[in-house]
Write an enzyme that holds these catalytic residues in place. Structure first.
Site, PDB file in Angstrom:
ATOM      1  N   HIS A 143       0.839  -1.206   0.000  1.00  0.00           N
ATOM      2  CA  HIS A 143       0.000   0.000   0.000  1.00  0.00           C
ATOM      3  C   HIS A 143       0.876   1.260   0.000  1.00  0.00           C
ATOM      4  O   HIS A 143       0.630   2.199  -0.770  1.00  0.00           O
ATOM      5  CB  HIS A 143      -0.909  -0.027   1.232  1.00  0.00           C
ATOM      6  CG  HIS A 143      -1.728   1.205   1.424  1.00  0.00           C
ATOM      7  ND1 HIS A 143      -3.013   1.337   0.944  1.00  0.00           N
ATOM      8  CD2 HIS A 143      -1.443   2.384   2.055  1.00  0.00           C
ATOM      9  CE1 HIS A 143      -3.483   2.532   1.267  1.00  0.00           C
ATOM     10  NE2 HIS A 143      -2.549   3.185   1.947  1.00  0.00           N
ATOM     11  N   GLU A 144       1.905   1.269   0.853  1.00  0.00           N
ATOM     12  CA  GLU A 144       2.779   2.440   0.931  1.00  0.00           C
ATOM     13  C   GLU A 144       3.643   2.581  -0.325  1.00  0.00           C
ATOM     14  O   GLU A 144       3.877   3.692  -0.807  1.00  0.00           O
ATOM     15  CB  GLU A 144       3.667   2.352   2.171  1.00  0.00           C
ATOM     16  CG  GLU A 144       2.918   2.219   3.488  1.00  0.00           C
ATOM     17  CD  GLU A 144       1.875   3.300   3.715  1.00  0.00           C
ATOM     18  OE1 GLU A 144       2.020   4.398   3.126  1.00  0.00           O
ATOM     19  OE2 GLU A 144       0.914   3.066   4.464  1.00  0.00           O
ATOM     20  N   HIS A 147       1.616   4.291  -2.879  1.00  0.00           N
ATOM     21  CA  HIS A 147       1.575   5.746  -2.690  1.00  0.00           C
ATOM     22  C   HIS A 147       2.765   6.400  -3.398  1.00  0.00           C
ATOM     23  O   HIS A 147       2.631   7.435  -4.062  1.00  0.00           O
ATOM     24  CB  HIS A 147       1.610   6.096  -1.207  1.00  0.00           C
ATOM     25  CG  HIS A 147       0.273   6.102  -0.547  1.00  0.00           C
ATOM     26  ND1 HIS A 147      -0.791   6.851  -1.020  1.00  0.00           N
ATOM     27  CD2 HIS A 147      -0.178   5.470   0.577  1.00  0.00           C
ATOM     28  CE1 HIS A 147      -1.838   6.672  -0.227  1.00  0.00           C
ATOM     29  NE2 HIS A 147      -1.491   5.834   0.740  1.00  0.00           N
ATOM     30  N   GLU A 224      -6.229   6.967  -1.145  1.00  0.00           N
ATOM     31  CA  GLU A 224      -6.154   5.746  -0.344  1.00  0.00           C
ATOM     32  C   GLU A 224      -6.802   4.577  -1.064  1.00  0.00           C
ATOM     33  O   GLU A 224      -6.279   3.453  -1.047  1.00  0.00           O
ATOM     34  CB  GLU A 224      -6.812   5.968   1.024  1.00  0.00           C
ATOM     35  CG  GLU A 224      -6.043   6.895   1.949  1.00  0.00           C
ATOM     36  CD  GLU A 224      -4.621   6.422   2.194  1.00  0.00           C
ATOM     37  OE1 GLU A 224      -4.421   5.211   2.435  1.00  0.00           O
ATOM     38  OE2 GLU A 224      -3.710   7.255   2.133  1.00  0.00           O
TER      39      GLU A 224
END
Length: 293
Positions: A143-144, A147, A224
């Site tokens: 997930h990071e 980003h 997100e």
């Protein structure tokens, strides 16, 4: 959550500082605030300047604010696994390998930050490493990484620069209108005093800054969802859904009665949702469940 909160807090502090500098410069040079076009240009210069300074020091600020330890030489098997996992995911996402850090916190959390894909950082809490399985931590890392791959921090900076510009511009426009109205009703033609004028400007900037954060937080919530989708592509949707479900169980018993503006779980009123950087966990899980395979 921390990535956005740190950025917003730093940006607001810098905005107030550059606003003060702007006031000093305009006072010293005799710049006429009534020149709308020039005022907008000057506000854009300072508004974007504050946002980009926040971005430039974001990694440095994040490390110091959280007490994170950057892993250069793994001290144990967990740190070695963490480094290898980030390296593998960065290669799959086609980005340079970011710095990896662990910061002391009992809460299960993680963030990514940095001024560019080449100067980025992925940090996880010590609580995350103990509360989640390897598959779940892998999903959080993905997930990071997403980003960073999506360039979210740079895009957020551009959005913040725009809202900063209009916060400064509208505050001075309204303060000037109040000043002109006071001057018109004053037989001496004096208008507001300099301290009263800049006091009004600063108050309006804080008020408009709060409303502007609603725009930034809405944008953050959309990013997100996109980062969740990116993580599902990197490690599979099941791992990401499992990580979100684990977060939900971990947070349900901790935030009752003391919900913060950037709370990560789904227990909030409709109004508080406007100021949240993350969507409710249930919404994120549903989005992944509906995601086509």
């Amino acid at each position: 959550m921390q990535r956005i909160a740190l950025f917003i807090a730093t940006n607001l502090a810098i905005l107030l500082v550059v606003s003060f500098v702007y006031n000093v410069i305009s006072r010293a040079t005799g710049y006429q605030l009534g020149q709308t076009g020039g005022l907008l240009l000057f506000c854009a210069l300072f508004g974007f300047g504050g946002a980009f300074v926040s971005l430039w020091i974001s990694r440095w600020m994040a490390i110091r604010a959280t007490g994170a330890k950057v892993i250069e030489q793994p001290a144990n098997q967990a740190e070695q696994w963490l480094l290898k996992t980030v390296q593998r995911q960065a290669q799959k996402a086609d980005i340079p390998v970011p710095q990896v850090a662990i910061y002391p916190s009992p809460e299960a959390n993680a963030f990514a930050t940095g001024r560019s894909k080449k100067e980025s950082l992925v940090a996880v809490s010590s609580g995350l490493m103990t509360a989640m399985s390897e598959d779940e931590v892998e999903a959080v890392l993905a997930h990071e990484i997403s980003h960073i791959a999506n360039g979210d921090m740079v895009t957020l900076t551009l959005i913040q620069g725009v809202v900063n510009t209009f916060v400064m511009f509208l505050a001075r426009l309204i303060a000037s209108a109040i000043n002109n109205a006071a001057r018109g009703n004053n037989q001496q033609g004096g208008g507001l005093g300099i301290f009263a004028y800049y006091g009004i400007v600063m108050v309006l900037e804080v008020v408009f800054g709060i409303f502007a954060s609603i725009i930034v937080m809405w944008f953050s919530r959309q990013r997100e969802f996109r980062a969740d989708a990116g993580a599902a592509t990197l490690v599979g949707p099941d791992k990401m859904i499992s990580a979100l479900q684990r977060l939900k169980r971990a947070q349900e018993s901790k935030l009752e009665g003391s919900m913060m503006a950037f709370g990560i779980n789904g227990k909030h009123s409709g109004l508080s949702k406007l100021f949240m950087s993350h969507p409710p966990l249930d919404d994120r899980i549903q989005a992944l469940t509906r995601r086509p395979l």
